[in-house]
Design an enzyme around this catalytic site. Structure first.
Site, PDB file in Angstrom:
ATOM      1  N   GLU A 122       0.863  -1.190   0.000  1.00  0.00           N
ATOM      2  CA  GLU A 122       0.000   0.000   0.000  1.00  0.00           C
ATOM      3  C   GLU A 122       0.887   1.223   0.000  1.00  0.00           C
ATOM      4  OE1 GLU A 122      -3.095   0.114   3.001  1.00  0.00           O
ATOM      5  OE2 GLU A 122      -2.850   2.287   3.234  1.00  0.00           O
ATOM      6  N   GLU A 127      -1.945  11.232   4.104  1.00  0.00           N
ATOM      7  CA  GLU A 127      -3.001  10.971   5.075  1.00  0.00           C
ATOM      8  C   GLU A 127      -2.983  12.081   6.119  1.00  0.00           C
ATOM      9  OE1 GLU A 127      -4.218   6.651   6.135  1.00  0.00           O
ATOM     10  OE2 GLU A 127      -2.032   6.661   6.026  1.00  0.00           O
TER      11      GLU A 127
END
Length: 247
Positions: A122, A127
């Protein structure tokens, strides 16, 4: 043309009104926590995802749906566009409020959820969690290095007013490394061949195509307690560009 020069291969400047271009984006319709105990149900409804005034708007709302207290949206390019190596550049303005968890990230085509994660890999280009305003994070996950083991390879930086102005979030991905730049400044570089890190597939599964994801989650293991009065949470995206080197 110089061989190492990057050429634009895919973009969306959100110049159409209404729903995002269905030839470029999928709207996920699902809930269930997504392995992180998230509280939202993703819809394809205009109140959660739309294009207005040249910007994509992904909005989380206090709205019950299928046993979930909140609704939001997640867009992916799965099955429509994916890339192995190159530059991914996203210009975005992030939501503000405790409980918001927006992300700009990538997953591989061969990942079937928890059955394959984190071995599949990933890439988190950006974020942010609302309880830590203005700090943004870049992270890569693999079988050996992931947040469940608390071994993820990650870096963060504080930017000025991430919820009030647009910032540029960039990944430059090559066979040798992943470089993350925010507003043109490099905040992290994770090398494939780096002392102390495993270079096999359990440590570096980043030699295959990945697709792009844009979403706003609510609450969950990292998003934390939700400040309900702060909703709606909206992430605006002004542009997405993917470039690759000419072969």
């Amino acid at each position: 043309m110089i061989k190492d020069e990057y050429c634009l291969v895919w973009e969306d400047s959100f110049d159409r009104e209404g729903m995002p271009d269905p030839e470029k984006w999928n709207c996920v319709v699902s809930g269930g926590g997504f392995g992180n105990h998230e509280l939202q149900f993703y819809t394809a409804e205009p109140e959660n995802v739309c294009v207005e005034g040249g910007k994509l708007r992904i909005t989380a709302r206090k709205q019950e749906r299928d046993g979930h207290a909140y609704t939001s949206a997640k867009l992916t390019t799965a099955g429509k566009a994916d890339w192995q190596y190159g530059k991914v550049q996203v210009r975005a303005k992030l939501p503000k409020g405790k409980g918001s968890w927006p992300a700009i990230w990538m997953m591989p085509n061969d990942c079937r959820g928890d059955a394959d994660w984190p071995l599949c890999g990933e890439i988190d280009i950006m974020e942010h969690v609302g309880w830590d305003q203005n700090r943004v994070h870049a992270t890569i996950h693999s079988g050996l290095y992931n947040h469940r083991r608390k071994t993820q390879r990650s870096s963060s930086v504080v930017l000025e007013d991430v919820s009030g102005v647009f910032h540029d979030y960039e990944l430059e991905w090559t066979p040798e490394a992943m470089r993350f730049r925010y507003d043109g400044a490099e905040i992290a570089c994770f090398y494939r061949e780096e002392p102390g890190f495993e270079t096999g597939k359990t440590g570096w599964p980043f030699d295959k195509p990945f697709y792009l994801i844009l979403n706003v989650a609510v609450g969950g293991d990292w998003g934390g307690e939700v400040e309900a009065e702060a909703l709606p949470f909206t992430m605006e995206v002004e542009s997405v560009r993917v470039s690759q080197k000419k072969v």
